[in-house]
Design an enzyme around this catalytic site. Sequence first.
Site, PDB file in Angstrom:
ATOM      1  N   LEU A  70     -68.291 -49.034  39.960  1.00  0.00           N
ATOM      2  CA  LEU A  70     -67.708 -47.815  40.002  1.00  0.00           C
ATOM      3  C   LEU A  70     -66.067 -47.616  40.689  1.00  0.00           C
ATOM      4  O   LEU A  70     -65.109 -46.666  40.593  1.00  0.00           O
ATOM      5  CB  LEU A  70     -68.168 -46.974  41.302  1.00  0.00           C
ATOM      6  CG  LEU A  70     -69.622 -46.382  40.915  1.00  0.00           C
ATOM      7  CD1 LEU A  70     -70.519 -45.775  42.121  1.00  0.00           C
ATOM      8  CD2 LEU A  70     -70.045 -45.926  40.273  1.00  0.00           C
ATOM      9  N   ARG A  72     -63.789 -48.800  38.987  1.00  0.00           N
ATOM     10  CA  ARG A  72     -62.641 -48.269  37.779  1.00  0.00           C
ATOM     11  C   ARG A  72     -63.618 -47.567  36.810  1.00  0.00           C
ATOM     12  O   ARG A  72     -63.387 -47.279  35.544  1.00  0.00           O
ATOM     13  CB  ARG A  72     -62.988 -50.119  36.707  1.00  0.00           C
ATOM     14  CG  ARG A  72     -63.833 -50.372  36.435  1.00  0.00           C
ATOM     15  CD  ARG A  72     -63.935 -52.060  36.211  1.00  0.00           C
ATOM     16  NE  ARG A  72     -64.908 -53.112  36.209  1.00  0.00           N
ATOM     17  CZ  ARG A  72     -65.621 -53.266  36.644  1.00  0.00           C
ATOM     18  NH1 ARG A  72     -65.567 -52.820  37.804  1.00  0.00           N
ATOM     19  NH2 ARG A  72     -66.960 -54.129  36.363  1.00  0.00           N
ATOM     20  N   ASP A 129     -66.214 -57.152  27.310  1.00  0.00           N
ATOM     21  CA  ASP A 129     -66.033 -58.590  27.096  1.00  0.00           C
ATOM     22  C   ASP A 129     -66.445 -59.647  27.416  1.00  0.00           C
ATOM     23  O   ASP A 129     -65.735 -60.302  28.106  1.00  0.00           O
ATOM     24  CB  ASP A 129     -65.692 -58.310  29.107  1.00  0.00           C
ATOM     25  CG  ASP A 129     -66.900 -58.113  30.252  1.00  0.00           C
ATOM     26  OD1 ASP A 129     -67.918 -58.515  29.581  1.00  0.00           O
ATOM     27  OD2 ASP A 129     -66.148 -58.455  30.844  1.00  0.00           O
ATOM     28  N   CYS A 184     -64.165 -60.085  33.883  1.00  0.00           N
ATOM     29  CA  CYS A 184     -63.602 -59.752  34.716  1.00  0.00           C
ATOM     30  C   CYS A 184     -64.403 -59.844  36.165  1.00  0.00           C
ATOM     31  O   CYS A 184     -63.954 -59.768  37.475  1.00  0.00           O
ATOM     32  CB  CYS A 184     -63.543 -58.085  34.639  1.00  0.00           C
ATOM     33  SG  CYS A 184     -61.888 -57.472  33.013  1.00  0.00           S
TER      34      CYS A 184
END
Length: 247
Positions: A70, A72, A129, A184
């Site tokens: 949440l 991003r 990713d 990330c």
Amino acid sequence: MKLSAEERERYARHILLKEIGGLGQQQLKAASVAIVGAGGLGAPSALYLAAAGVGRIRLIDDDTVALSNLQRQIIFETADVGAAKVERAAAALRALNDSIIIETRAERLSEANARDLLAGVDLVLDGTDDFATRFAVNAACHALGVTLISGAVGRWSGQVAAFAPQGPCYRCFVPSTPPDAETCERVGVVGALTGVIGSIMALEAIKHLADAGETLAGRILLFDGLNADTRTVKLARDPACPVCGHD
Ligand SMILES: [Zn+2]
């Protein structure tokens, strides 16, 4: 595809632009876009493309919403934690614009199913990713003859590139998984940075679909958020590329 009076009002700021206009808005309405990954990049891209009136958006993601998303992934709310991402994202997009069609595929894209998942769309956005997924998306886009807009982020910086069917393709740019590949989850990322990169992906999509301006096809845009610096680099086609090298 004609626009209704309500659509002409909803998209009035697009229609005012000479590069989009009524015709470009009709092209957006007629378009079908797949977004791979409903995460930090997929969330803002999907919101902007739905708001822009892209007629059909296909969301592909097998994940559920986690509390740590949440920071991003602004398409989700706290109450969505634990729910399927594609379902909650679809609900948010429908609430934003109920005149477009949202398709959901709660599947993990792989080499085996990529062509099926991406078949029938005019454009693919990839905000995943991991390199295995990105390679599978790239190979399917090349095989299907569909342009790919690819974004990536980590820490404070990100990049966006567009890969047209005639090349260079993503694999010309990244031949194999880099040994220092970061995610990330391991290194962190600023939430607002994913908004910048995801929005640029949506902007490129709108340009591509409405035939406006110069897209990033054959180029990569590098954004350094920590130093507020942007540059664009030309990409070359690799004649030895395992995906597009034998055409
Ligand atoms: Zn290639």
